[in-house]
Design an enzyme around this catalytic site. Sequence first.
Site, short mmCIF file in Angstrom:
data_model
loop_
_atom_site.label_atom_id
_atom_site.label_comp_id
_atom_site.label_asym_id
_atom_site.label_seq_id
_atom_site.Cartn_x
_atom_site.Cartn_y
_atom_site.Cartn_z
N GLN A 1 16.48 34.69 -37.72
CA GLN A 1 16.78 35.31 -36.43
C GLN A 1 18.22 35.00 -36.08
OE1 GLN A 1 15.59 33.63 -32.50
NE2 GLN A 1 14.25 35.43 -32.40
N TYR B 1 19.73 36.76 -24.19
CA TYR B 1 20.91 36.52 -25.02
C TYR B 1 21.85 37.73 -24.96
CZ TYR B 1 18.08 32.62 -26.47
OH TYR B 1 17.32 31.48 -26.46
N ARG C 1 2.67 29.93 -30.82
CA ARG C 1 2.05 28.66 -30.42
C ARG C 1 0.78 28.33 -31.21
NH1 ARG C 1 1.99 30.22 -24.19
NH2 ARG C 1 1.90 32.26 -25.24
#
Length: 415
Positions: free
Chosen positions: A109, A184, A358
């Site tokens: 990423q 971002y 998660r």
Amino acid sequence: MDILNSTQSSEFSRALMPWALGPIRLRNRVIKSATNEGMAPRGVPTKALVQHHRSMAAGGVGMTTVAYCSVSADGRTFPDQITLNAETVKHLRVLTDAVHREGAAASAQITHGGAFNFLPQLSTRYPMSASSGFNAAGVLNGRWFKNAMTRDDMARIKQEFVSAALVAQQSGFDAIELHMGHGYLLSQFLSPKYNRRKDTFGGSAEARVRFPAEVLNAVLDAVGKTMPVICKISMFEGYKGGGTVEDAVVAAKSLSAHGAHLIVLSAGANVEAPWAIFGSQIPKGVAGATQSFMMRAATQVLQWQQPKIEFHDLYLLEAARRIRAVVDTPLAYLGGVKSIAGIEEAMRDGFEAIVMGRALIHQPDLLRGFEAGKKTRSGCTACNLCVPMMYTPGGTRCALTSVENSALNQLAACD
């Protein structure tokens, strides 16, 4: 993978079958999401980072994603973040080799933080963003203002993304994920709150996606023939004035038209609405005990502001369905996939890939358990205690199922 349990549905079976993602082939459609690992002190990838992703690959995912690899020194959000440059290649090659030995692929990423950074020093007085003015993220570290990028800045940053993609390719990564969500730089262009430009890169949703699409085009030209180029977007930002699903539909259509191999559908913004990313409450201490007083105070304010949210499975599915209805490019569903039933539902809704975070941090071999018929559901409680763990010496881990190994996180990957 092993032969599937005969009681499992055809949709679950299809999720675990080999799949062509652009120019490569994955062993299945399950992808470990990019979740900030906290395993690159001083920017050096560690043996803990290698072990983290090796365990995901050994656990059966088709591809695992290394999070938040910055395209430049100024593009980092914080000092302990990987920068894709010549110095990190040897360390990342150890990681990708380990993932490949387990039969999985590795995705990098890549991102630029823009105005969202907590660096002690920048090469410019103020961080760059889509527009100038007050910097909401800067409240956390005293960097109160930001500068609007010029066209020259945009050309330079675009080349930084290309250079980073080439470094990732040299490091053995199989895919590139362009981070266009969560606040971002590229998402600052997409966001109506951050992007107030009056030129061809601001105004309508169609105009706001132009620079992210230019970056996508440039990276596709550089590596797209041999590596899939993935885009991760926020379907909604979750705060007043932020991007909506309607905005995301426009962005997804544009990224699809420009040739993205896959679009990962996320939500939320790190500063203004982190709870929208996770679909549940953010625990205290998310700023980390070592962070500045101002940053810890600001995160306490976020604690007071966050709405009461109770986690539920597939919490982003309704928004994702709206994009699925109008976009032909392969889409990856992300958000609350914790069970075989969840994988089946997302597959039935036409999503080509399943992205999990998660639940795999809680149990890296969860898919093996599903496959063997030993489990039908993850034991992850969505407590989000794994989030502040990124600031601990050992890096991100499940607070319920693992113990800290800070020593491994101090050893460079190639040592």
